[in-house]
Motif scaffolding. Structure first.
Motif, PDB file in Angstrom:
ATOM      1  N   LEU A 170       0.824  -1.205   0.000  1.00  0.00           N
ATOM      2  CA  LEU A 170       0.000   0.000   0.000  1.00  0.00           C
ATOM      3  C   LEU A 170       0.862   1.262   0.000  1.00  0.00           C
ATOM      4  O   LEU A 170       0.487   2.280  -0.590  1.00  0.00           O
ATOM      5  N   SER A 171       2.033   1.182   0.627  1.00  0.00           N
ATOM      6  CA  SER A 171       2.955   2.323   0.632  1.00  0.00           C
ATOM      7  C   SER A 171       3.444   2.632  -0.772  1.00  0.00           C
ATOM      8  O   SER A 171       3.614   3.796  -1.151  1.00  0.00           O
ATOM      9  N   GLY A 172       3.681   1.579  -1.551  1.00  0.00           N
ATOM     10  CA  GLY A 172       4.087   1.780  -2.941  1.00  0.00           C
ATOM     11  C   GLY A 172       2.995   2.463  -3.741  1.00  0.00           C
ATOM     12  O   GLY A 172       3.272   3.349  -4.570  1.00  0.00           O
ATOM     13  N   MET A 173       1.757   2.089  -3.493  1.00  0.00           N
ATOM     14  CA  MET A 173       0.623   2.720  -4.183  1.00  0.00           C
ATOM     15  C   MET A 173       0.464   4.173  -3.766  1.00  0.00           C
ATOM     16  O   MET A 173       0.077   5.028  -4.575  1.00  0.00           O
ATOM     17  N   ALA A 174       0.754   4.455  -2.492  1.00  0.00           N
ATOM     18  CA  ALA A 174       0.546   5.800  -1.951  1.00  0.00           C
ATOM     19  C   ALA A 174       1.413   6.852  -2.643  1.00  0.00           C
ATOM     20  O   ALA A 174       1.058   8.030  -2.654  1.00  0.00           O
ATOM     21  N   LYS A 175       2.517   6.429  -3.214  1.00  0.00           N
ATOM     22  CA  LYS A 175       3.423   7.380  -3.875  1.00  0.00           C
ATOM     23  C   LYS A 175       2.785   8.022  -5.102  1.00  0.00           C
ATOM     24  O   LYS A 175       3.097   9.156  -5.450  1.00  0.00           O
ATOM     25  N   THR A 176       1.889   7.291  -5.761  1.00  0.00           N
ATOM     26  CA  THR A 176       1.237   7.824  -6.969  1.00  0.00           C
ATOM     27  C   THR A 176      -0.269   8.017  -6.789  1.00  0.00           C
ATOM     28  O   THR A 176      -0.870   8.842  -7.462  1.00  0.00           O
ATOM     29  N   GLU A 177      -0.876   7.231  -5.892  1.00  0.00           N
ATOM     30  CA  GLU A 177      -2.320   7.333  -5.651  1.00  0.00           C
ATOM     31  C   GLU A 177      -2.590   7.480  -4.150  1.00  0.00           C
ATOM     32  O   GLU A 177      -3.133   6.574  -3.509  1.00  0.00           O
TER      33      GLU A 177
END
Length: 211
Positions: A122-129
């Motif tokens: 989820l942290s990886g997703m948070a960078k763009t979304e």
């Protein structure tokens, strides 16, 4: 589900505490009893005898008898040939765990390891979304450890790796900052939005209170 519960209540009349001295509870088709091993054997026999007549067929291979270490041999003897698994360690039960402190700790550590990986994704997703990641965390992910916190006592320290992952990985990605999230900021973010926070609670701090 309501009709199933009504049907199961017929069986519970036949295996009631007054007849078996076994304290019991049912959740859907999961039937659980607690008491002396000799009484549990009588209870199990009554379940096998009366269950099938109302459509409840107990499955011995999926049934677990959890005993204290000093009663293990007695449990094996009394349930010999029934197909019931006898353990002195513990067993998962409806998303929680019943058993020794060592078994409980191992179970929670395995769950925390899974959740830490999910926080990382989820942290990886948070960078763009960031908004989508925030919604996924607050409406779904953080509720996955709620049941464990509420049903298993004394696990606050076991949840520390999860809190560290939220503080050091998820929050910086969500807020797009490389600044370390200090304690007072973390407490602010734990508050609900109506109080100026983000509702991203600390599993480590809430464990004892929610239990």
């Amino acid at each position: 589900m309501a009709m199933y519960a009504i049907g199961l209540s017929v069986l519970q009349e036949e295996i009631s505490y007054e007849k078996t001295q076994v304290k019991q509870v049912a959740y859907a088709d999961d039937l659980t009893g607690a008491g002396k091993i000799s009484e549990l054997r009588k209870w199990w026999d009554l379940v096998k005898k009366n269950g099938p007549t109302i459509g409840y067929t107990p499955n011995a291979t999926k049934s677990i008898l959890i005993v204290k270490p000093e009663h293990y041999e007695n449990g094996v003897r009394l349930f010999s040939g029934n197909g019931v698994t006898v353990t002195k360690d513990g067993q998962r039960h409806l998303g929680a765990v019943v058993g020794t402190p060592e078994f409980k700790e191992k179970y929670v550590e395995e769950k925390v390891s899974e959740w830490v990986k999910e926080v990382g994704v989820l942290s990886g997703m948070a960078k763009t979304e960031p908004h989508a990641a925030y919604s996924a965390f607050t409406h779904d992910l953080q509720h996955r450890w709620s049941f464990v916190k509420r049903t298993i006592p004394g696990i606050s320290r076991l949840l520390r790796p999860l809190e560290e992952s939220i503080r050091k990985t998820f929050l910086p990605a969500l807020l797009k900052t490389k600044i370390i999230i200090v304690e007072n900021v973390r407490e602010l973010l734990s508050l609900p939005p109506r109080l100026g926070g983000m509702g991203i609670t600390s599993p480590e701090k809430l464990a004892e209170e929610e239990n």
